[in-house]
Scaffold this active site. Structure first.
Site, PDB file in Angstrom:
ATOM      1  N   GLU A  40     -16.518 -29.617  21.629  1.00 46.91           N
ATOM      2  CA  GLU A  40     -15.735 -30.500  22.500  1.00 46.91           C
ATOM      3  C   GLU A  40     -16.579 -31.019  23.664  1.00 46.91           C
ATOM      4  O   GLU A  40     -16.405 -32.148  24.104  1.00 46.91           O
ATOM      5  CB  GLU A  40     -14.486 -29.780  23.023  1.00 46.91           C
ATOM      6  N   THR A  46     -19.683 -38.947  23.437  1.00 46.46           N
ATOM      7  CA  THR A  46     -20.615 -39.129  22.315  1.00 46.46           C
ATOM      8  C   THR A  46     -19.819 -39.196  21.009  1.00 46.46           C
ATOM      9  O   THR A  46     -18.848 -38.470  20.824  1.00 46.46           O
ATOM     10  CB  THR A  46     -21.624 -37.946  22.252  1.00 46.46           C
ATOM     11  N   LEU A  83     -28.417 -36.539  23.462  1.00 50.47           N
ATOM     12  CA  LEU A  83     -26.959 -36.608  23.700  1.00 50.47           C
ATOM     13  C   LEU A  83     -26.645 -37.201  25.078  1.00 50.47           C
ATOM     14  O   LEU A  83     -25.516 -37.641  25.321  1.00 50.47           O
ATOM     15  CB  LEU A  83     -26.331 -35.203  23.607  1.00 50.47           C
ATOM     16  N   TYR A 134      -9.194 -30.763  29.953  1.00 53.82           N
ATOM     17  CA  TYR A 134      -9.201 -31.123  28.529  1.00 53.82           C
ATOM     18  C   TYR A 134      -9.867 -30.019  27.696  1.00 53.82           C
ATOM     19  O   TYR A 134      -9.295 -29.523  26.725  1.00 53.82           O
ATOM     20  CB  TYR A 134      -9.929 -32.459  28.304  1.00 53.82           C
ATOM     21  N   ASP A 152      -6.962 -36.468  26.432  1.00 54.58           N
ATOM     22  CA  ASP A 152      -8.232 -37.183  26.540  1.00 54.58           C
ATOM     23  C   ASP A 152      -7.950 -38.671  26.326  1.00 54.58           C
ATOM     24  O   ASP A 152      -6.787 -39.080  26.193  1.00 54.58           O
ATOM     25  CB  ASP A 152      -9.272 -36.635  25.542  1.00 54.58           C
ATOM     26  N   CYS A 207      -5.499 -45.057  15.593  1.00 54.33           N
ATOM     27  CA  CYS A 207      -5.005 -45.783  16.773  1.00 54.33           C
ATOM     28  C   CYS A 207      -6.218 -46.231  17.596  1.00 54.33           C
ATOM     29  O   CYS A 207      -6.438 -45.789  18.709  1.00 54.33           O
ATOM     30  CB  CYS A 207      -4.069 -44.885  17.595  1.00 54.33           C
TER      31      CYS A 207
HETATM   32  S1  SF4 Z   1       1.766 -47.346  15.416  1.00 52.91           S
HETATM   33 FE1  SF4 Z   1      -0.191 -48.277  15.933  1.00 52.91          FE
HETATM   34  S2  SF4 Z   1      -0.204 -48.384  18.159  1.00 52.91           S
HETATM   35 FE2  SF4 Z   1       1.418 -46.949  17.579  1.00 52.91          FE
HETATM   36  S3  SF4 Z   1       0.457 -44.942  17.649  1.00 52.91           S
HETATM   37 FE3  SF4 Z   1       0.268 -45.689  15.539  1.00 52.91          FE
HETATM   38  S4  SF4 Z   1      -1.706 -46.752  15.412  1.00 52.91           S
HETATM   39 FE4  SF4 Z   1      -1.213 -46.458  17.576  1.00 52.91          FE
END
Ligand code: SF4
Length: 368
Positions: A40, A46, A83, A134, A152, A207
């Site tokens: 972690e 990185t 790093l 974290y 994080d 995401c």
């Molecule tokens: S639906 Fe899209 S914006 Fe919402 S948490 Fe999932 S990947 Fe992220």
């Protein structure tokens, strides 16, 4: 996050978890706290693809805390070279020396004391060089399976999009508290270790900052930003500028010693029991503001006093609020209240323990 979303998140993770040198094949297995700490720390700023090789080489040379504690800085730097952010390596070595020294300092043999390992409480971990909230949360949840939250950049991005939070945790203390509140909600489960790691993985692989893969996301059903087609608008790219807000808060007391509270639907403290409040100009002290009649009937008022003004910050809002203490001539169950809000009358004697937000408590303290 609701239980269904968490269940979908877990199934997604079990199917999609990448093979990583610090991740055992059995995702439910307890981890080596030393390996969690090192990986972690390496992963801070990185990329995973870079950290892989570094982690393997590091663990071959320094397989445990005691071996690391005996190394000198020059050698540790050699294994860290490339790093960047060498303060991380320096702190790792300092912490290893502290932990190893404490482990050997009780006079017990290592066998009696158990292996030299990382502490098991957030307080002890966060007191060590280079370990912040974290990393402490990651060690406690992934290695010891404690119900500890982590936050994080990946989790901030996910929470910001799930709940359309248009502020960042660093904007203010209350903003940070809102994010940590969601992180704690996710961690309040015997599967906290999996929820935390699955969110980190989702943030890294699904995401994403620029092109989130919402169609394949296990949280899509409950994601507000996705539903509104606004995923990439969250989180805001920079610290929001502060906004001034002036309002009035009502402390309404019935003839039978009850205090009027509202549950949600107002400017601040959505979903929480709070004193009624609304935006108003700075002359709220001069008579009953028209907005107050959304909460009480003016003809039931016995007396009304201005009890001063208090300041308070919520997310990016710098609040200044006048306090109006209003006594009614009617009992709570006869008092008329507007239809716009979900009202609740609470015992005056229990007011301080019932309200769980400092906004309401500050106002109450000026009255009682
Ligand atoms: S639906 Fe899209 S914006 Fe919402 S948490 Fe999932 S990947 Fe992220």
């Amino acid at each position: 996050m609701n239980p269904d979303s968490l269940k979908r998140l877990r199934s997604w993770f079990v199917k999609n978890a990448a093979e990583l040198p610090w991740r055992p094949a059995d995702l439910n297995a307890l981890r080596d706290p030393y390996a969690v700490w090192i990986s972690e720390t390496m992963l801070q700023q990185t990329q995973v693809s870079t950290v892989r090789e570094y982690f393997i080489r590091w663990m071959e040379r320094f397989p445990d805390i005691e071996t690391l504690a005996k190394a000198d800085e020059a050698e540790v730097f050699k294994y860290w070279q490339g790093l960047g952010y060498y303060s991380r390596a320096r702190n790792i070595l300092k912490t290893a020396k502290i932990v190893a020294l404490r482990h050997g300092s009780t006079g017990l043999t290592n066998q009696a004391q158990g292996p030299c390992t990382m502490p098991r409480t957030r307080k002890e971990l966060e007191a060590l060089p280079g370990i912040g909230s974290y990393t402490a949360g990651a060690i406690l949840s992934l290695a010891y399976h404690q119900r500890e939250a982590i936050l994080d950049g990946n989790l901030v991005r996910i929470f910001s999009r799930l709940y359309e939070l248009d502020f960042l945790p660093m904007d203010s203390r209350s903003a940070a508290e809102i994010y940590w509140g969601y992180a704690r909600e996710v961690a309040d489960s015997p599967k906290a270790y999996m929820h935390n790691e699955a969110l980190m993985e989702l943030g890294r692989t699904g995401c994403k900052i620029k092109a989130p893969l919402c169609e394949k996301c296990p949280l899509a059903k409950s994601c507000k930003a996705f539903a509104d087609g606004r995923a990439t608008e969250f989180p805001p790219t920079k610290k929001r500028t502060e906004k001034n807000w002036h309002g009035a808060v009502l402390v309404v007391e019935s003839a039978d010693d009850k205090i009027l509270a509202v549950n949600g639907g107002q400017k601040f403290l959505d979903g929480q029991l709070a004193l009624p409040h609304f935006e108003s100009a700075r002359n709220a002290t001069k008579g009953l503001p028209a907005k107050a009649e959304e909460y009480i009937n003016a003809d039931e008022i016995e007396s009304m006093e201005y009890r001063g003004t208090f300041r308070h910050n919520i997310t990016v809002h710098k609040i200044e609020c006048d306090i109006l203490y209003i006594k009614l001539r009617t009992n709570a169950n006869h008092a008329g209240t507007g239809e716009k809000f979900a009202f609740q009358w609470i015992e005056k004697a229990k007011a301080f323990e019932t309200f769980a937000n400092s906004f309401s408590l500050k106002a109450l303290k000026k009255v009682f």
